[in-house]
Enzyme design. Structure first.
Site, mmCIF file in Angstrom:
data_model
loop_
_atom_site.group_PDB
_atom_site.id
_atom_site.type_symbol
_atom_site.label_atom_id
_atom_site.label_comp_id
_atom_site.label_asym_id
_atom_site.label_seq_id
_atom_site.Cartn_x
_atom_site.Cartn_y
_atom_site.Cartn_z
ATOM 1 N N HIS A 70 -31.655 -10.041 34.270
ATOM 2 C CA HIS A 70 -31.781 -10.481 32.884
ATOM 3 C C HIS A 70 -32.732 -11.667 32.836
ATOM 4 O O HIS A 70 -32.582 -12.625 33.614
ATOM 5 C CB HIS A 70 -30.405 -10.880 32.345
ATOM 6 C CG HIS A 70 -30.319 -10.933 30.858
ATOM 7 N ND1 HIS A 70 -29.113 -10.909 30.185
ATOM 8 C CD2 HIS A 70 -31.274 -11.020 29.895
ATOM 9 C CE1 HIS A 70 -29.329 -10.947 28.884
ATOM 10 N NE2 HIS A 70 -30.631 -11.035 28.681
ATOM 11 N N ILE B 193 -35.063 -7.769 29.247
ATOM 12 C CA ILE B 193 -35.938 -8.841 28.786
ATOM 13 C C ILE B 193 -35.621 -9.062 27.317
ATOM 14 O O ILE B 193 -35.855 -8.203 26.475
ATOM 15 C CB ILE B 193 -37.428 -8.514 29.055
ATOM 16 C CG1 ILE B 193 -38.318 -9.668 28.631
ATOM 17 C CG2 ILE B 193 -37.850 -7.176 28.467
ATOM 18 C CD1 ILE B 193 -39.744 -9.568 29.183
ATOM 19 N N GLU B 194 -35.039 -10.218 27.012
ATOM 20 C CA GLU B 194 -34.426 -10.431 25.697
ATOM 21 C C GLU B 194 -35.151 -11.512 24.893
ATOM 22 O O GLU B 194 -35.368 -12.622 25.375
ATOM 23 C CB GLU B 194 -32.955 -10.804 25.862
ATOM 24 C CG GLU B 194 -32.215 -10.961 24.546
ATOM 25 C CD GLU B 194 -30.699 -11.041 24.705
ATOM 26 O OE1 GLU B 194 -30.029 -11.368 23.716
ATOM 27 O OE2 GLU B 194 -30.191 -10.781 25.815
ATOM 28 N N VAL B 195 -35.492 -11.166 23.667
ATOM 29 C CA VAL B 195 -36.111 -12.060 22.680
ATOM 30 C C VAL B 195 -37.275 -12.849 23.300
ATOM 31 O O VAL B 195 -37.291 -14.074 23.320
ATOM 32 C CB VAL B 195 -35.064 -12.999 22.040
ATOM 33 C CG1 VAL B 195 -35.637 -13.659 20.792
ATOM 34 C CG2 VAL B 195 -33.790 -12.255 21.666
#
Length: 262
Positions: free
Chosen positions: A111, A155-157
């Site tokens: 993450h 892969i977040e924001v």
């Protein structure tokens, strides 16, 4: 059923759909709808009904690192999940943990970007990678996970242009949550897709239904039905004869005589 190799081979050729589901009903609906990748609570993989509900979905059991512990705890957590049929595991733990899991042959998804459980390091619930130094941080996170043996990363924001640049330089399977179409899978929570959330909805979340209103309607129906039951009880209308069982009057009389002699 999809494999790790299938996902890696499909990078740039096919966009996968991914949902976080919390119930077997949601898992079954996702499978019937054609969702290929599922994030699930760890306990769900141990329920034989899960594979009956979603036989072909690539399943990632996942939980926050602080719910699991250190490296050895992660190994003890992941092994039974993999044995039970997990296709991969989500890990927000240390690079050492990712490396150990990968060394044991467990497919690991890391993450990067906005990691909710570690948001204090990047400034809270907001985009990560909008400045050069933060974009460099995201890249270093991706590269470190790749070198540790992860096969995928959520892969977040992250700004979509940064995700695009990263996708061109990494061999990882990128799971985009609000990070743009350069991800190889697009990931949302079922709560957001179904419109079940009542609080703040993330910018990247798209609603496809309004379950919150329907749940409100059902709750009102529950209250109304229960209220009528209470009134029936208080007014002596329940139980009415059609809801009762009885026996022959002779049996009742014999039973009373017997009770009197006790």
């Amino acid at each position: 059923m999809l494999t790790v190799k299938d996902l890696l081979d499909a990078r740039g050729k096919h966009q996968f759909a991914m949902l976080r589901v919390e119930t077997l009903e949601e898992a079954e609906a996702a499978a019937k709808a054609g969702v290929e990748l599922l994030s699930i609570p760890p306990a769900m993989i141990h329920d034989r009904r899960f594979r009956e509900a979603a036989p072909d979905c690539f399943a990632f059991p996942g939980d926050n690192f602080y719910e699991i512990g250190g490296t050895e705890d992660f190994l003890r957590w992941a092994m039974p999940l993999y044995k039970a049929g997990a296709d991969g595991v989500y890990c927000s733990g240390s690079l050492r943990t990712v490396r150990e899991l990968a060394d044991h042959g467990i497919p690991v998804c890391g993450h990067v970007g906005l990691i909710p459980s570690k948001r204090t390091w990047t400034g809270g619930f907001k985009a990560v990678g909008k400045t050069l130094d933060m974009a460099q941080l995201v890249w270093r996170q991706v590269k470190a996970l790749e070198e540790a043996g992860a096969f995928a990363v959520e892969i977040e924001v992250v700004p979509h242009s940064i995700t695009q640049a990263i996708a061109e330089k990494t061999g990882l399977f990128l799971i985009s949550m609000g990070a743009g179409a350069a991800g190889h899978a697009q990931y949302l929570f079922t709560d957001d897709v179904l419109g079940q959330n009542r609080g703040k909805v993330p910018r990247h979340a798209k609603r496809y239904a309004d379950f919150a209103s329907e749940l409100d309607r059902l709750q009102a129906l529950r209250v109304e039905a229960m209220g009528r039951f209470v009134r029936d009880v208080h007014e002596g209308d329940y139980p009415a004869p059609q809801y009762l069982v009885d026996c022959e009057a002779q049996v009742v009389e014999q039973f009373r005589d017997w009770l009197d002699g006790q």
